[in-house]
Enzyme design. Sequence first.
Site, short mmCIF file in Angstrom:
data_model
loop_
_atom_site.label_atom_id
_atom_site.label_comp_id
_atom_site.label_asym_id
_atom_site.label_seq_id
_atom_site.Cartn_x
_atom_site.Cartn_y
_atom_site.Cartn_z
N ASP A 71 0.82 -1.22 0.00
CA ASP A 71 0.00 0.00 0.00
C ASP A 71 0.85 1.26 0.00
O ASP A 71 0.40 2.31 -0.48
CB ASP A 71 -0.95 0.02 1.21
CG ASP A 71 -2.24 -0.72 0.93
OD1 ASP A 71 -2.73 -0.65 -0.22
OD2 ASP A 71 -2.77 -1.38 1.84
N ASP A 148 -11.75 -7.52 14.24
CA ASP A 148 -10.59 -8.41 14.32
C ASP A 148 -9.89 -8.21 15.65
O ASP A 148 -9.64 -7.07 16.08
CB ASP A 148 -9.59 -8.11 13.20
CG ASP A 148 -10.13 -8.45 11.82
OD1 ASP A 148 -11.16 -9.15 11.75
OD2 ASP A 148 -9.52 -8.02 10.82
N GLU A 150 -6.77 -8.81 16.39
CA GLU A 150 -5.43 -8.24 16.26
C GLU A 150 -5.45 -6.74 15.95
O GLU A 150 -4.44 -6.06 16.14
CB GLU A 150 -4.63 -8.99 15.19
CG GLU A 150 -5.25 -8.98 13.82
CD GLU A 150 -6.08 -10.23 13.54
OE1 GLU A 150 -6.11 -10.67 12.39
OE2 GLU A 150 -6.69 -10.76 14.49
N LYS A 188 -28.03 -4.13 -0.10
CA LYS A 188 -28.24 -4.32 1.33
C LYS A 188 -27.34 -3.40 2.15
O LYS A 188 -26.12 -3.33 1.92
CB LYS A 188 -27.97 -5.78 1.71
CG LYS A 188 -28.97 -6.77 1.10
CD LYS A 188 -30.38 -6.50 1.64
CE LYS A 188 -31.37 -7.53 1.11
NZ LYS A 188 -32.74 -7.25 1.62
N PRO A 191 -24.92 -4.94 6.37
CA PRO A 191 -23.51 -5.13 6.73
C PRO A 191 -22.83 -3.84 7.19
O PRO A 191 -22.06 -3.84 8.15
CB PRO A 191 -22.89 -5.66 5.43
CG PRO A 191 -24.01 -6.33 4.73
CD PRO A 191 -25.22 -5.49 5.03
N THR A 192 -23.16 -2.74 6.53
CA THR A 192 -22.58 -1.46 6.93
C THR A 192 -23.12 -1.02 8.30
O THR A 192 -22.36 -0.52 9.14
CB THR A 192 -22.88 -0.38 5.88
OG1 THR A 192 -22.22 -0.72 4.67
CG2 THR A 192 -22.42 0.99 6.34
N LYS A 224 -30.95 6.28 4.37
CA LYS A 224 -31.11 5.17 5.31
C LYS A 224 -29.83 4.94 6.10
O LYS A 224 -29.85 4.80 7.33
CB LYS A 224 -31.51 3.91 4.56
CG LYS A 224 -31.76 2.70 5.44
CD LYS A 224 -32.21 1.51 4.61
CE LYS A 224 -32.46 0.28 5.48
NZ LYS A 224 -32.87 -0.89 4.67
N CYS A 381 16.77 -6.77 -10.83
CA CYS A 381 17.32 -7.42 -9.63
C CYS A 381 17.71 -8.87 -9.95
O CYS A 381 18.69 -9.10 -10.66
CB CYS A 381 16.32 -7.33 -8.49
SG CYS A 381 17.08 -7.70 -6.87
N HIS A 507 15.66 -1.74 -8.29
CA HIS A 507 14.23 -1.86 -8.58
C HIS A 507 13.68 -0.52 -9.07
O HIS A 507 13.13 0.27 -8.30
CB HIS A 507 13.47 -2.29 -7.32
CG HIS A 507 13.71 -3.71 -6.92
ND1 HIS A 507 12.93 -4.75 -7.37
CD2 HIS A 507 14.67 -4.26 -6.14
CE1 HIS A 507 13.38 -5.89 -6.87
NE2 HIS A 507 14.44 -5.62 -6.12
N GLU A 509 11.06 0.09 -10.68
CA GLU A 509 9.60 0.17 -10.64
C GLU A 509 9.10 0.97 -9.45
O GLU A 509 8.01 1.54 -9.49
CB GLU A 509 8.99 -1.23 -10.62
CG GLU A 509 9.26 -2.07 -9.37
CD GLU A 509 10.51 -2.90 -9.44
OE1 GLU A 509 10.62 -3.88 -8.67
OE2 GLU A 509 11.41 -2.58 -10.25
#
Length: 545
Positions: A71, A148, A150, A188, A191-192, A224, A381, A507, A509
């Site tokens: 990320d 979760d 953790e 739906k 879930p939120t 809603k 590499c 690297h 990239e």
Amino acid sequence: MSKFVFVTGGVVSSLGKGIVAASLGCLLKSRGYSVSIIKLDPYLNVDPGTMSPFQHGEVFVTEDGAETDLDLGHYERFTDTPMSRLNSVTTGSIYQAVINRERRGDYNGTTVQVIPHITAEIRTRINRVAAHTQADVVITEIGGTVGDIESLPFLEAIREFRKDKGRHDIAYVHVTLVPFLAASGEIKTKPTQHSVKELRSIGIQPDVLVCRCDHPITTALKTKLSGFCGVPVDAVISAQDADTIYAVPLALEQEGLTREVTDTLRLEERPGDLAGWETMVHQLRHPGDPVRVALVGKYVSLNDAYLSIVEALQHACLAQDGKLDLHVVCAEQIEQDGAAAHLEGMAAVVTPGGFGNRGIEGKVAAIRWAREEGVPFLGLCLGMQCAVIEWARNIAGLVGATSAELEPAATHPVIHLLPEQEDVVDLGGTMRLGVYPCRLMPNTISHKLYGEDVIYERHRHRYEFNNAYRNLFLESGYRVGGCSPDGRLVELIEYKDHPFFLACQYHPEFRSRPGRAHPLFSGLIRAAQGVPIVDEATTAMLPGS
């Protein structure tokens, strides 16, 4: 004083919190605000450096040599802002720091607990980024999902943040799933609702909801969600599936994400300049002719394993008005079927990095095919090391030539371990990591592509070109395109009798950006298109080189 945005996720993983955080950073930067983005990862590994790419995807390397979550690559590409080791925090690194402090006696006999010691360390890490970068806004993405086990210390830590900051110094953005059930033909919201309820039970009330969906969310559904989740209707943001991740900032801007965040943080409302970003997305959606590129790798079963390479190829195709037609080829399949069976018809071949014996012979065979067939080739590499092995075996005639990493007792270890690395036994963080200078040789393709005498690139490796074979290498039609300033370490190699045959130990990239493709990738794509590799109008240069 920095403002803080915390991005959490609910219901399921892989909702795109990282892209949302990166997109928000892009949008804030388009308004003239400086931004830094942190990733809090809940695993116990100190960093992802020793984790399998099959489990974690690629390891992104920062300029200061941190091995981090992929990320951070999104953060850099979307904000064009370099991140550092401070921007990557794991549960393992947090506990390691606290336990080291306890062993030194720094807590003066106090019982060490998750609260307050672990959560205090988490807050310290976030504040450290703010102090180091002096960013107007520090965005923190919390890995995992609400609920979760953790992730609980991270969530508690960002809840505690309100003790130290003013109400308008913090904004909570919650990314959640709003699924469409095909059987009933309904979207739906439950879930939120449950995800927000779980978040509120921890003591965090979201200021903004980013609703991931594959169907449009109506105003009625937003109303809603607003009523059940305690979020203003305008702060319920639809994030529908996009055809490219680079379209996400534009979609979130249209939905009003930046306005809601800046209002919450009481930041000055400024107009955003997204003209360049809009042009880029338009080009992505209306590309030129396809360019068939084979990526010959070892970790092909997971798309994210070579994420930055794929993005860099995309950037280069975008810069050259082409459409990336990527073919990911398993190196082990080449070992079974031969290179031609998988590479025939390709306009370019790329061999990426990696570790271990598996698939090496397939990479070497792919490189030989590209060299003999005159197909543009770029090695990265381990890909460069395989190119050296291919040269040693098939041009220099060194029977059994290989890397000492793969065969410690090799007769011809054309790739070997540096003397200072021979006694290193730990794997994590012991490689040559981060930015190092490279002096480019005059009158080489590398020098022409970069347009600079000295460049700076990111590394992640331990083994190097064996200089005992350098003279033989140079006498056989190859040349060194670049090396360390002292001339000791070979960084770039070229094959003169070829349309485009380059391989580098680093690297590149990691430094490619949308709208500013990396020179090596641009050169590869131009060669694949059959146009001159470089000219005065298209010579690419990296910022800060």
